[in-house]
Design an enzyme around this catalytic site. Structure first.
Site, PDB file in Angstrom:
ATOM      1  N   ALA A  12     -10.890  -0.555   3.343  1.00 49.82           N
ATOM      2  CA  ALA A  12      -9.921  -1.634   3.499  1.00 49.82           C
ATOM      3  C   ALA A  12     -10.128  -2.684   2.409  1.00 49.82           C
ATOM      4  O   ALA A  12     -11.263  -3.008   2.054  1.00 49.82           O
ATOM      5  CB  ALA A  12     -10.065  -2.271   4.885  1.00 49.82           C
ATOM      6  N   ARG A  13      -9.034  -3.165   1.853  1.00 47.92           N
ATOM      7  CA  ARG A  13      -9.024  -4.230   0.833  1.00 47.92           C
ATOM      8  C   ARG A  13      -9.737  -3.820  -0.458  1.00 47.92           C
ATOM      9  O   ARG A  13     -10.205  -4.657  -1.214  1.00 47.92           O
ATOM     10  CB  ARG A  13      -9.624  -5.535   1.362  1.00 47.92           C
ATOM     11  CG  ARG A  13      -9.077  -6.022   2.688  1.00 47.92           C
ATOM     12  CD  ARG A  13      -7.602  -6.302   2.751  1.00 47.92           C
ATOM     13  NE  ARG A  13      -7.163  -7.257   1.770  1.00 47.92           N
ATOM     14  CZ  ARG A  13      -5.916  -7.385   1.339  1.00 47.92           C
ATOM     15  NH1 ARG A  13      -4.986  -6.589   1.818  1.00 47.92           N
ATOM     16  NH2 ARG A  13      -5.599  -8.274   0.449  1.00 47.92           N
ATOM     17  N   LYS A  16      -6.473  -0.240  -3.179  1.00 49.80           N
ATOM     18  CA  LYS A  16      -5.746   1.035  -3.205  1.00 49.80           C
ATOM     19  C   LYS A  16      -4.257   0.858  -3.476  1.00 49.80           C
ATOM     20  O   LYS A  16      -3.688   1.555  -4.313  1.00 49.80           O
ATOM     21  CB  LYS A  16      -5.931   1.781  -1.873  1.00 49.80           C
ATOM     22  CG  LYS A  16      -7.350   2.100  -1.505  1.00 49.80           C
ATOM     23  CD  LYS A  16      -7.451   2.756  -0.151  1.00 49.80           C
ATOM     24  CE  LYS A  16      -6.858   1.961   0.978  1.00 49.80           C
ATOM     25  NZ  LYS A  16      -7.553   0.719   1.303  1.00 49.80           N
ATOM     26  N   THR A  37       4.958   2.508   6.180  1.00 52.48           N
ATOM     27  CA  THR A  37       4.761   2.999   7.546  1.00 52.48           C
ATOM     28  C   THR A  37       4.318   1.914   8.517  1.00 52.48           C
ATOM     29  O   THR A  37       4.247   2.162   9.720  1.00 52.48           O
ATOM     30  CB  THR A  37       3.724   4.142   7.563  1.00 52.48           C
ATOM     31  OG1 THR A  37       2.481   3.638   7.051  1.00 52.48           O
ATOM     32  CG2 THR A  37       4.193   5.324   6.741  1.00 52.48           C
ATOM     33  N   HIS A  52       2.556  -7.512   1.089  1.00 49.47           N
ATOM     34  CA  HIS A  52       2.775  -6.221   0.410  1.00 49.47           C
ATOM     35  C   HIS A  52       4.174  -6.166  -0.207  1.00 49.47           C
ATOM     36  O   HIS A  52       4.340  -5.692  -1.326  1.00 49.47           O
ATOM     37  CB  HIS A  52       2.570  -5.052   1.383  1.00 49.47           C
ATOM     38  CG  HIS A  52       1.165  -4.560   1.453  1.00 49.47           C
ATOM     39  ND1 HIS A  52       0.677  -3.612   0.593  1.00 49.47           N
ATOM     40  CD2 HIS A  52       0.140  -4.898   2.268  1.00 49.47           C
ATOM     41  CE1 HIS A  52      -0.588  -3.370   0.876  1.00 49.47           C
ATOM     42  NE2 HIS A  52      -0.937  -4.141   1.892  1.00 49.47           N
ATOM     43  N   ARG A  56       5.360  -5.753  -4.496  1.00 55.63           N
ATOM     44  CA  ARG A  56       6.094  -4.598  -5.016  1.00 55.63           C
ATOM     45  C   ARG A  56       6.996  -4.988  -6.172  1.00 55.63           C
ATOM     46  O   ARG A  56       7.648  -6.023  -6.123  1.00 55.63           O
ATOM     47  CB  ARG A  56       6.965  -3.983  -3.920  1.00 55.63           C
ATOM     48  CG  ARG A  56       6.290  -2.839  -3.258  1.00 55.63           C
ATOM     49  CD  ARG A  56       7.166  -2.274  -2.163  1.00 55.63           C
ATOM     50  NE  ARG A  56       6.412  -2.443  -0.941  1.00 55.63           N
ATOM     51  CZ  ARG A  56       6.896  -2.705   0.237  1.00 55.63           C
ATOM     52  NH1 ARG A  56       8.175  -2.805   0.434  1.00 55.63           N
ATOM     53  NH2 ARG A  56       6.099  -2.840   1.264  1.00 55.63           N
TER      54      ARG A  56
END
Length: 171
Positions: A12-13, A16, A37, A52, A56
């Site tokens: 996590a974090r 990725k 998802t 997030h 993008r």
């Protein structure tokens, strides 16, 4: 560009998503579809999703789908598709009482049928302590099996540790 399956895994974090987004942007030359998802079931998750979304690149097609990921992949317009993330998809499938591993096989079949490059982001949840309850242990085991199956088919696999990508498998 030859279609590829690329797996990006790590804790996590670990960076990725950012790593996968940079790669998708380079490979897709702006023609990228993003399959999200995550489900905004509480305020903290809504904030994570908003972060997030803000990270993008503009112009990407965003497809929000917690369960029907193979179908969504087949409908994606981009020649490169970024699935973020397998970790939440597996959780969503379990909570919907659906069989996880057949759905992973459906995802692999859909990718092969579409001829798209697919980048899959996932977490390595099995590297920590053994969970103290049956549901968490089942989740850890199913996600581990799903990660292993995707990695088996993948052309390229990266493990991110503290923001540093380590190539585990390449063409």
């Amino acid at each position: 560009m030859e279609a590829r399956l690329i797996l990006v895994t790590g804790g996590a974090r670990a960076g990725k998503s950012a790593f996968a987004q940079e790669w998708a942007q380079a490979l897709g030359d702006g023609q990228v579809s993003f399959i999200a998802t995550a489900q905004a079931l509480d305020d903290e998750m809504r904030q994570r999703i908003a972060r997030h979304q803000a990270e993008r690149p503009p112009g990407w097609e965003t497809l929000e789908e917690p369960l029907e990921v193979p179908y969504t992949l087949s409908q994606a317009q981009g020649r490169v598709v970024l699935l973020d993330c397998l970790t939440l998809w597996v959780s969503n499938l379990m909570l919907a009482e659906r069989e996880v591993l057949p759905e992973v096989e459906n995802l692999l079949a859909a990718r092969a049928e579409t001829g798209k490059t697919l980048l899959v982001v996932t977490n390595e949840v099995g590297m920590g302590i053994v969970p103290d309850n049956t549901l968490a242990r089942r989740y850890r085991d199913l996600l581990g099996a799903a990660n292993r199956r995707i990695a088996e088919e993948a052309d390229v696999v990266y493990l991110l540790v503290a923001g540093i990508p380590l190539k585990l498998k390449s063409l």
